[in-house]
Scaffold this motif. Structure first.
Motif, PDB file in Angstrom:
ATOM      1  N   CYS A  96       0.844  -1.196   0.000  1.00 38.87           N
ATOM      2  CA  CYS A  96       0.000   0.000   0.000  1.00 38.87           C
ATOM      3  C   CYS A  96       0.878   1.245   0.000  1.00 38.87           C
ATOM      4  O   CYS A  96       1.788   1.355   0.832  1.00 38.87           O
ATOM      5  CB  CYS A  96      -0.909   0.018   1.219  1.00 38.87           C
ATOM      6  N   LEU A 128      -1.360  -0.842  -4.271  1.00 42.18           N
ATOM      7  CA  LEU A 128      -2.647  -0.174  -4.102  1.00 42.18           C
ATOM      8  C   LEU A 128      -2.435   1.238  -3.593  1.00 42.18           C
ATOM      9  O   LEU A 128      -1.609   1.477  -2.706  1.00 42.18           O
ATOM     10  CB  LEU A 128      -3.518  -0.971  -3.132  1.00 42.18           C
ATOM     11  N   SER A 129      -3.193   2.182  -4.141  1.00 41.71           N
ATOM     12  CA  SER A 129      -3.146   3.556  -3.661  1.00 41.71           C
ATOM     13  C   SER A 129      -4.532   4.177  -3.754  1.00 41.71           C
ATOM     14  O   SER A 129      -5.311   3.848  -4.650  1.00 41.71           O
ATOM     15  CB  SER A 129      -2.140   4.383  -4.465  1.00 41.71           C
ATOM     16  N   ILE A 163      -9.070  -0.043   2.430  1.00 45.79           N
ATOM     17  CA  ILE A 163      -8.096  -1.046   1.978  1.00 45.79           C
ATOM     18  C   ILE A 163      -8.537  -2.450   2.374  1.00 45.79           C
ATOM     19  O   ILE A 163      -8.428  -3.399   1.587  1.00 45.79           O
ATOM     20  CB  ILE A 163      -6.697  -0.743   2.548  1.00 45.79           C
ATOM     21  N   THR A 194       3.148  -1.943   4.261  1.00 42.18           N
ATOM     22  CA  THR A 194       2.821  -0.522   4.234  1.00 42.18           C
ATOM     23  C   THR A 194       4.025   0.254   4.764  1.00 42.18           C
ATOM     24  O   THR A 194       4.909  -0.329   5.394  1.00 42.18           O
ATOM     25  CB  THR A 194       1.596  -0.171   5.104  1.00 42.18           C
TER      26      THR A 194
END
Length: 258
Positions: A6, A62-63, A104, A118
């Protein structure tokens, strides 16, 4: 092994910062953006693990954010991620850590990742809460402020940086989540061939409304720059004159030497 990393796009610290019209966040007009520094360590560690596992692994980045976050996503793809998920959210700056973790988790729960990386915290908010909250929502083990990492036979060994410079080591079985601290590794620079390859990699766009189910627990009501302080005073002359001037100023402006 299914891996998720992330990342967050944050304002470059060299930008000019000022509050927006509503005094709830930064005015974005003069801001430049980059990938959050802590997240670069997370991406690098995820890519290293992906390379160790070979074709038996899959790495997704993922963002969350508006269209501009795609630039940070492309950098992660060029560093070695296989595919990307862009959760489209124009109001991401107003989300509290609980909402971000909930968004998320709504995606991650469905895809059943073995390991999630993360950054330890973001450089704009610095809450250091999203990673731990995400692990709690998913019901997986979590190691924070990680400065050493290895994974073998589905067992993660994480060296953590604790208060006072103390290092702690913990082991946990996957599925698990780690938040990455400075010093964990040296993030690679994307090469030109990998930048070109990244252009062909899949970026899945998802509206945040499809994933956001939680109400905000905390809202920013006002956001102000620090109060301006008076300027300094330059004292010139030889040493003896400077000493006399400083003593005179102390007598005049403070209770010292009175």
């Amino acid at each position: 092994m299914k891996i998720l990393v992330c990342i967050k796009q944050v304002p470059d610290l060299e930008s000019r910062f000022k509050p927006n019209a509503s005094n709830t966040w930064f005015d974005e007009a003069d801001l430049a953006y980059r990938m959050n520094e802590y997240d670069e360590y997370a991406v690098e560690q995820a890519v290293q693990l992906r390379e160790e596992c070979g074709d038996s692994s899959d790495l997704t980045v993922l963002s969350i954010g508006p269209d501009r976050v795609v630039e940070a996503i492309k950098k992660a793809l060029a560093m070695g991620c296989d595919r990307a998920v862009h959760i489209q959210d124009q109001a991401v700056s107003s989300r509290d850590p609980w909402q971000i973790a909930s968004i998320i988790s709504a995606y991650a729960r469905e895809h059943k990742f073995d390991l999630i990386f993360t950054g330890m915290q973001s450089q704009d908010r610095g809450s250091a809460q999203v990673g731990a909250m995400l692990a709690e929502l998913l019901g997986v083990s979590c190691a924070t402020t990680v400065v050493g990492f290895s994974c073998k036979d589905n067992v993660v060994t994480a060296k953590r940086e604790l208060e006072g410079g103390v290092k702690g080591v913990m082991r946990m079985k996957t599925p698990a989540l780690v938040t990455c601290q400075l010093g964990l590794n040296i993030p690679r620079y994307p090469t030109l061939p990998n930048i070109m390859k990244a252009k062909k990699k899949e970026i899945i766009a998802l509206p945040v409304a499809d994933l956001l189910k939680e109400e905000s627990l905390a809202k920013t009501t006002s956001f102000h720059p620090p109060a301006k302080k008076g300027g300094g005073l330059l004292v010139e002359g030889d040493i003896a004159d400077q000493v006399d001037k400083v003593l005179a100023l102390l007598k005049e402006k403070t209770a010292v030497l009175r």
